[in-house]
Design a protein around this motif. Structure first.
Motif, PDB file in Angstrom:
ATOM      1  N   VAL A   1     -15.228  45.606 -84.133  1.00 50.93           N
ATOM      2  CA  VAL A   1     -15.209  47.023 -84.429  1.00 50.93           C
ATOM      3  C   VAL A   1     -16.518  47.373 -85.127  1.00 50.93           C
ATOM      4  CG1 VAL A   1     -14.069  48.855 -85.724  1.00 50.93           C
ATOM      5  CG2 VAL A   1     -12.712  47.079 -84.643  1.00 50.93           C
ATOM      6  N   ILE A   2     -17.187  48.383 -84.606  1.00 45.66           N
ATOM      7  CA  ILE A   2     -18.448  48.840 -85.180  1.00 45.66           C
ATOM      8  C   ILE A   2     -18.289  50.306 -85.562  1.00 45.66           C
ATOM      9  CG2 ILE A   2     -20.890  49.266 -84.744  1.00 45.66           C
ATOM     10  CD1 ILE A   2     -20.768  47.014 -82.654  1.00 45.66           C
ATOM     11  N   GLU A   3     -18.571  50.624 -86.799  1.00 49.75           N
ATOM     12  CA  GLU A   3     -18.574  52.019 -87.227  1.00 49.75           C
ATOM     13  C   GLU A   3     -19.957  52.590 -86.948  1.00 49.75           C
ATOM     14  OE1 GLU A   3     -16.152  54.056 -88.268  1.00 49.75           O
ATOM     15  OE2 GLU A   3     -14.737  52.430 -87.961  1.00 49.75           O
ATOM     16  N   LEU A   4     -19.992  53.739 -86.317  1.00 54.47           N
ATOM     17  CA  LEU A   4     -21.260  54.368 -85.977  1.00 54.47           C
ATOM     18  C   LEU A   4     -21.602  55.443 -86.995  1.00 54.47           C
ATOM     19  CD1 LEU A   4     -20.717  54.795 -82.138  1.00 54.47           C
ATOM     20  CD2 LEU A   4     -21.905  52.947 -83.317  1.00 54.47           C
ATOM     21  N   GLY A   5     -22.853  55.450 -87.440  1.00 49.20           N
ATOM     22  CA  GLY A   5     -23.317  56.467 -88.370  1.00 49.20           C
ATOM     23  C   GLY A   5     -24.209  57.495 -87.705  1.00 49.20           C
ATOM     24  N   GLY A   6     -24.464  57.302 -86.417  1.00 51.15           N
ATOM     25  CA  GLY A   6     -25.306  58.219 -85.663  1.00 51.15           C
ATOM     26  C   GLY A   6     -25.695  57.598 -84.332  1.00 51.15           C
ATOM     27  N   LEU A   7     -26.392  58.351 -83.522  1.00 49.11           N
ATOM     28  CA  LEU A   7     -26.791  57.860 -82.203  1.00 49.11           C
ATOM     29  C   LEU A   7     -27.666  56.617 -82.285  1.00 49.11           C
ATOM     30  CD1 LEU A   7     -27.565  61.166 -80.260  1.00 49.11           C
ATOM     31  CD2 LEU A   7     -25.543  59.716 -80.076  1.00 49.11           C
ATOM     32  N   ALA A   8     -28.480  56.511 -83.340  1.00 46.85           N
ATOM     33  CA  ALA A   8     -29.358  55.351 -83.486  1.00 46.85           C
ATOM     34  C   ALA A   8     -28.563  54.050 -83.588  1.00 46.85           C
ATOM     35  CB  ALA A   8     -30.263  55.524 -84.702  1.00 46.85           C
TER      36      ALA A   8
ATOM     37  N   THR B   1      -9.370  53.375 -83.032  1.00 43.53           N
ATOM     38  CA  THR B   1      -9.575  52.254 -83.944  1.00 43.53           C
ATOM     39  C   THR B   1      -8.420  51.282 -83.790  1.00 43.53           C
ATOM     40  OG1 THR B   1     -10.675  53.724 -85.511  1.00 43.53           O
ATOM     41  CG2 THR B   1      -9.900  51.617 -86.358  1.00 43.53           C
ATOM     42  N   PRO B   2      -8.721  49.981 -83.540  1.00 44.40           N
ATOM     43  CA  PRO B   2      -7.629  49.008 -83.453  1.00 44.40           C
ATOM     44  C   PRO B   2      -6.896  48.890 -84.791  1.00 44.40           C
ATOM     45  CG  PRO B   2      -9.773  47.940 -83.097  1.00 44.40           C
ATOM     46  CD  PRO B   2     -10.033  49.386 -83.348  1.00 44.40           C
ATOM     47  N   LYS B   3      -5.598  48.709 -84.720  1.00 45.24           N
ATOM     48  CA  LYS B   3      -4.789  48.593 -85.938  1.00 45.24           C
ATOM     49  C   LYS B   3      -4.931  47.228 -86.602  1.00 45.24           C
ATOM     50  CE  LYS B   3      -1.361  52.036 -84.696  1.00 45.24           C
ATOM     51  NZ  LYS B   3       0.047  52.294 -84.378  1.00 45.24           N
ATOM     52  N   ARG B   4      -5.438  46.245 -85.851  1.00 43.39           N
ATOM     53  CA  ARG B   4      -5.647  44.916 -86.428  1.00 43.39           C
ATOM     54  C   ARG B   4      -6.866  44.276 -85.774  1.00 43.39           C
ATOM     55  NH1 ARG B   4      -3.706  41.243 -82.735  1.00 43.39           N
ATOM     56  NH2 ARG B   4      -2.227  42.057 -81.246  1.00 43.39           N
ATOM     57  N   GLN B   5      -7.354  43.214 -86.383  1.00 44.16           N
ATOM     58  CA  GLN B   5      -8.517  42.498 -85.870  1.00 44.16           C
ATOM     59  C   GLN B   5      -8.105  41.506 -84.788  1.00 44.16           C
ATOM     60  OE1 GLN B   5     -11.779  43.051 -86.796  1.00 44.16           O
ATOM     61  NE2 GLN B   5     -10.933  44.796 -87.901  1.00 44.16           N
ATOM     62  N   GLY B   6      -9.080  41.049 -84.035  1.00 40.56           N
ATOM     63  CA  GLY B   6      -8.839  40.031 -83.020  1.00 40.56           C
ATOM     64  C   GLY B   6      -8.599  40.651 -81.656  1.00 40.56           C
ATOM     65  N   THR B   7      -8.170  39.815 -80.738  1.00 42.69           N
ATOM     66  CA  THR B   7      -7.900  40.259 -79.380  1.00 42.69           C
ATOM     67  C   THR B   7      -6.568  41.004 -79.349  1.00 42.69           C
ATOM     68  OG1 THR B   7      -9.092  38.349 -78.529  1.00 42.69           O
ATOM     69  CG2 THR B   7      -7.628  39.499 -76.992  1.00 42.69           C
TER      70      THR B   7
ATOM     71  N   ARG C   1      -1.342  52.160 -76.548  1.00 49.29           N
ATOM     72  CA  ARG C   1      -1.322  53.181 -77.609  1.00 49.29           C
ATOM     73  C   ARG C   1      -0.794  52.645 -78.935  1.00 49.29           C
ATOM     74  NH1 ARG C   1       0.165  58.946 -74.889  1.00 49.29           N
ATOM     75  NH2 ARG C   1      -1.273  58.733 -73.159  1.00 49.29           N
ATOM     76  N   ASN C   2       0.164  51.722 -78.889  1.00 50.71           N
ATOM     77  CA  ASN C   2       0.753  51.195 -80.121  1.00 50.71           C
ATOM     78  C   ASN C   2      -0.226  50.363 -80.940  1.00 50.71           C
ATOM     79  OD1 ASN C   2       3.178  52.370 -79.479  1.00 50.71           O
ATOM     80  ND2 ASN C   2       3.995  50.529 -78.507  1.00 50.71           N
ATOM     81  N   ASN C   3      -1.296  49.895 -80.322  1.00 48.75           N
ATOM     82  CA  ASN C   3      -2.242  49.022 -81.004  1.00 48.75           C
ATOM     83  C   ASN C   3      -3.466  49.752 -81.557  1.00 48.75           C
ATOM     84  OD1 ASN C   3      -0.725  46.699 -80.602  1.00 48.75           O
ATOM     85  ND2 ASN C   3      -1.605  46.359 -78.585  1.00 48.75           N
ATOM     86  N   PHE C   4      -3.516  51.074 -81.401  1.00 50.19           N
ATOM     87  CA  PHE C   4      -4.690  51.834 -81.833  1.00 50.19           C
ATOM     88  C   PHE C   4      -4.283  53.073 -82.609  1.00 50.19           C
ATOM     89  CE2 PHE C   4      -6.304  49.303 -78.397  1.00 50.19           C
ATOM     90  CZ  PHE C   4      -7.618  49.040 -78.745  1.00 50.19           C
TER      91      PHE C   4
END
Length: 188
Positions: A1-8, A27-33, A38-41
């Motif tokens: 998961v990457i949070e974006l702060g802008g187009l750059a 956003t995934p509700k948990r880490q990993g695969t 819909r229930n997982n995000f």
């Protein structure tokens, strides 16, 4: 998961073109695969959005294989007729996998809004743009829940990529101002 702060923040992901990478407006509700259900995000409005343009007729003097930025600027000019704020905003662009192989302009145009926008609100705006244009200028499917936004470069066997430059950034006047992006009517 990457949070974006802008187009750059998105530019290196698109330049890498990893075929295993895709982006989703959730956003995934948990880490990993996890399974893409819909229930997982968690779904929330985002400031970034992608517009997918397929088969936009291109004037003969513009060739996305030789001058992709001219092709993108042409597409932005057409979009700005129906969504004026896009003609003034910064735009991260990516030629789609079939651009240069199939006819017409095939582009992914990424924008950063001055406030978060929901998928529902963006889908409503895109449908209005298409209605005003009289044809499907922008694919509204990207705003379906859990729709993947592919970032891969094409994997071509037996010939070279006809578009040696597939990604770039056009810097103009910053974020897309969202005043014209009205919420859809409430369901009845």
């Amino acid at each position: 998961v990457i949070e974006l702060g802008g187009l750059a923040d998105l530019l290196p992901i698109l330049q890498e073109g990893d075929p295993r990478t895709a982006i989703v407006r959730a956003t995934p509700k948990r880490q990993g695969t996890i399974t893409r259900t819909r229930n997982n995000f968690d779904f929330q409005a985002r400031r970034w959005f992608l517009l997918d343009i397929d088969e936009l007729p291109c004037p003969d003097h513009i060739d996305p294989r030789k001058d992709p930025e001219a092709a993108v600027r042409y597409a932005l000019d057409i979009l700005a007729i129906y969504w004026p704020e896009l003609g003034e905003a910064d735009c991260l662009w990516q030629l789609s996998l079939s651009c240069g192989i199939k006819p017409g302009l095939r582009l992914h145009l990424w924008f950063w809004a001055n406030q978060p926008l929901s998928n529902r609100r963006l889908q409503h705006k895109v449908k209005q743009v298409n209605k005003d244009a009289g044809f499907q200028l922008v694919d509204p499917a990207l705003f379906n829940r859990l729709q993947l936004h592919y970032t891969a470069h094409p994997i071509l066997k037996g010939f070279d990529d006809p578009c040696p430059i597939r990604t770039g950034l056009i810097t103009q006047n910053g974020d897309v101002h969202t005043a014209s992006i009205k919420p859809p009517p409430a369901p009845t």
